[in-house]
Design a protein around this motif. Sequence first.
Motif, PDB file in Angstrom:
ATOM      1  N   ILE A 152       3.559  -1.239 -91.198  1.00 19.92           N
ATOM      2  CA  ILE A 152       4.310  -0.385 -90.278  1.00 19.92           C
ATOM      3  C   ILE A 152       4.518  -1.156 -88.990  1.00 19.92           C
ATOM      4  O   ILE A 152       3.554  -1.622 -88.377  1.00 19.92           O
ATOM      5  N   LEU A 153       5.775  -1.314 -88.606  1.00 21.53           N
ATOM      6  CA  LEU A 153       6.125  -2.051 -87.395  1.00 21.53           C
ATOM      7  C   LEU A 153       6.709  -1.083 -86.384  1.00 21.53           C
ATOM      8  O   LEU A 153       7.726  -0.439 -86.645  1.00 21.53           O
ATOM      9  N   TYR A 154       6.063  -0.961 -85.231  1.00 26.37           N
ATOM     10  CA  TYR A 154       6.501  -0.071 -84.167  1.00 26.37           C
ATOM     11  C   TYR A 154       7.257  -0.894 -83.125  1.00 26.37           C
ATOM     12  O   TYR A 154       6.683  -1.823 -82.541  1.00 26.37           O
ATOM     13  N   LEU A 155       8.511  -0.561 -82.885  1.00 24.25           N
ATOM     14  CA  LEU A 155       9.329  -1.304 -81.937  1.00 24.25           C
ATOM     15  C   LEU A 155       9.317  -0.648 -80.561  1.00 24.25           C
ATOM     16  O   LEU A 155       9.183   0.569 -80.440  1.00 24.25           O
ATOM     17  N   ASP A 156       9.497  -1.453 -79.544  1.00 29.40           N
ATOM     18  CA  ASP A 156       9.675  -0.975 -78.175  1.00 29.40           C
ATOM     19  C   ASP A 156      11.147  -1.164 -77.818  1.00 29.40           C
ATOM     20  O   ASP A 156      11.613  -2.287 -77.624  1.00 29.40           O
ATOM     21  N   THR A 157      11.884  -0.050 -77.746  1.00 26.32           N
ATOM     22  CA  THR A 157      13.316  -0.126 -77.454  1.00 26.32           C
ATOM     23  C   THR A 157      13.617   0.138 -75.975  1.00 26.32           C
ATOM     24  O   THR A 157      14.777   0.384 -75.626  1.00 26.32           O
ATOM     25  N   ALA A 181      13.535 -11.380 -76.070  1.00 26.32           N
ATOM     26  CA  ALA A 181      13.262 -12.606 -76.826  1.00 26.32           C
ATOM     27  C   ALA A 181      11.898 -12.593 -77.509  1.00 26.32           C
ATOM     28  O   ALA A 181      11.778 -12.950 -78.691  1.00 26.32           O
ATOM     29  N   GLU A 182      10.851 -12.211 -76.796  1.00 23.13           N
ATOM     30  CA  GLU A 182       9.508 -12.269 -77.367  1.00 23.13           C
ATOM     31  C   GLU A 182       9.315 -11.254 -78.485  1.00 23.13           C
ATOM     32  O   GLU A 182       8.678 -11.544 -79.504  1.00 23.13           O
ATOM     33  N   GLN A 183       9.847 -10.041 -78.302  1.00 26.95           N
ATOM     34  CA  GLN A 183       9.707  -9.050 -79.361  1.00 26.95           C
ATOM     35  C   GLN A 183      10.503  -9.451 -80.599  1.00 26.95           C
ATOM     36  O   GLN A 183      10.062  -9.223 -81.732  1.00 26.95           O
ATOM     37  N   TRP A 184      11.647 -10.077 -80.383  1.00 24.89           N
ATOM     38  CA  TRP A 184      12.425 -10.555 -81.519  1.00 24.89           C
ATOM     39  C   TRP A 184      11.668 -11.643 -82.289  1.00 24.89           C
ATOM     40  O   TRP A 184      11.652 -11.654 -83.527  1.00 24.89           O
ATOM     41  N   LYS A 185      11.046 -12.556 -81.559  1.00 26.78           N
ATOM     42  CA  LYS A 185      10.270 -13.605 -82.215  1.00 26.78           C
ATOM     43  C   LYS A 185       9.139 -12.986 -83.048  1.00 26.78           C
ATOM     44  O   LYS A 185       8.886 -13.402 -84.185  1.00 26.78           O
ATOM     45  N   TRP A 186       8.485 -12.005 -82.466  1.00 25.31           N
ATOM     46  CA  TRP A 186       7.414 -11.289 -83.165  1.00 25.31           C
ATOM     47  C   TRP A 186       7.948 -10.588 -84.417  1.00 25.31           C
ATOM     48  O   TRP A 186       7.356 -10.689 -85.493  1.00 25.31           O
ATOM     49  N   PRO A 225      25.464  -4.319 -80.197  1.00 25.31           N
ATOM     50  CA  PRO A 225      25.809  -4.706 -81.574  1.00 25.31           C
ATOM     51  C   PRO A 225      25.240  -6.051 -82.007  1.00 25.31           C
ATOM     52  O   PRO A 225      25.005  -6.268 -83.192  1.00 25.31           O
ATOM     53  N   GLY A 226      25.003  -6.949 -81.055  1.00 21.95           N
ATOM     54  CA  GLY A 226      24.425  -8.247 -81.412  1.00 21.95           C
ATOM     55  C   GLY A 226      23.035  -8.097 -82.000  1.00 21.95           C
ATOM     56  O   GLY A 226      22.704  -8.729 -83.015  1.00 21.95           O
ATOM     57  N   ASP A 227      22.215  -7.249 -81.396  1.00 17.75           N
ATOM     58  CA  ASP A 227      20.862  -7.029 -81.914  1.00 17.75           C
ATOM     59  C   ASP A 227      20.901  -6.250 -83.234  1.00 17.75           C
ATOM     60  O   ASP A 227      20.098  -6.508 -84.133  1.00 17.75           O
ATOM     61  N   ARG A 228      21.819  -5.304 -83.331  1.00 16.35           N
ATOM     62  CA  ARG A 228      21.925  -4.542 -84.576  1.00 16.35           C
ATOM     63  C   ARG A 228      22.277  -5.457 -85.744  1.00 16.35           C
ATOM     64  O   ARG A 228      21.659  -5.397 -86.809  1.00 16.35           O
ATOM     65  N   GLN A 229      23.273  -6.322 -85.540  1.00 14.86           N
ATOM     66  CA  GLN A 229      23.662  -7.242 -86.597  1.00 14.86           C
ATOM     67  C   GLN A 229      22.554  -8.257 -86.878  1.00 14.86           C
ATOM     68  O   GLN A 229      22.347  -8.671 -88.032  1.00 14.86           O
ATOM     69  N   ARG A 230      21.823  -8.631 -85.852  1.00 13.27           N
ATOM     70  CA  ARG A 230      20.741  -9.593 -86.021  1.00 13.27           C
ATOM     71  C   ARG A 230      19.679  -9.040 -86.975  1.00 13.27           C
ATOM     72  O   ARG A 230      19.154  -9.781 -87.814  1.00 13.27           O
ATOM     73  N   LEU A 231      19.367  -7.747 -86.876  1.00 15.56           N
ATOM     74  CA  LEU A 231      18.381  -7.155 -87.783  1.00 15.56           C
ATOM     75  C   LEU A 231      18.937  -7.069 -89.197  1.00 15.56           C
ATOM     76  O   LEU A 231      18.217  -7.334 -90.171  1.00 15.56           O
TER      77      LEU A 231
END
Length: 357
Positions: free
Chosen positions: A175-180, A214-219, A253-259
């Motif tokens: 389970i991955l909890y994101l901080d938006t 950046a850091e959360q994306w790397k994680w 949209p950049g982050d949405r497409q990235r996922l």
Amino acid sequence: MTNFRILFLCVFILTACHKEPGGTGLAIQAPFDLSRTYDHLADRSSLRIAFGSCLDQDKPAPIFAAIKRSSPDLFLMVGDNIYTEIKGNKFSSMHAAYRKLWARLAAVNLGVPIAAVWDDHDYGINDGGGDWIHKQEAERIFLDYWRVPADDLRRSRPGVYYEELIHLQNTVVQILYLDTRYFRTPLEPTDDRGAEGRQRYLPTSDPGATLLGAEQWKWLETKLAADFDYRVLVSSIQFAAVGHGWEAWKNIPGDRQRLIDLVDRESIENLVIASGDRHRGAMYELPTSSGSRIVEITSSPLNNARIRFEEPGPYRIGDSYTRANFGMVTIDALKNEITLELRDEDGEIVATVSAGG
């Protein structure tokens, strides 16, 4: 005089024992289960995850009786777990809201571990993002009230995102909890406030815009590269929905497409996303270019219901549900099945979708 002295002594003791979270220590013992230990599930082959969002601490919440009857193994609060806004430099309203939440959770006694991530109203400002001046203090208060241990990574780095691994018989659920909130860049305001699909915000064209930072994306990239049979991604705001102009991943949209690209790159066949925020519950299915599926269940509100008309939903499965509701994600490892259910205030199923296995 004797009665006065006794009363004064009681008040003094209660005051002296109380210390506000948000300082340097883990201040208050929670009156409900925040141990978040799942060793008792090790010989089980299934897992039931109940979750919800948008809980107004000043309104009744009879839905908790139905949540308890549904017999979950854990309960996730995925944002807007309290409603408060910080005014000036005063955090008293946030502390008061958390105390009311605690009193409610203690009274309902779900009897299962409770985990949480925040959205804007427990972040302290409506639609707030990375430029919120009180985000560090809001984070300290959040971590203290949710009893996050001193040695937890969230105590030593910005943001409340984290991973939880639940070991079942012969399998592990990630389970991955994101901080938006903490890292999000400013949103693009609408050019036609209130118009269908453009109510408050528009997708930004800024290539530097980010939701996770950046850091959360790397994680996240590291965590999704790991090999797990089952995974649930917790996002306080909706991912798949694109038919409205409120907060959602579609605004960046950049982050949405990235996922979406990350799901394809890691060959994740059935990613389940649990989200909240919208004061409506719904199911969504988003196919990717490689043939994978992102299946999302949005559950909102637990009690803060608002009358709403239906909205466009290109990826939505069926209609949305705008009365009080909670979500249930059931993982059955023996059958290799994931079932998503949206349940009403009485615990009755109002929508269900199979997310595969």
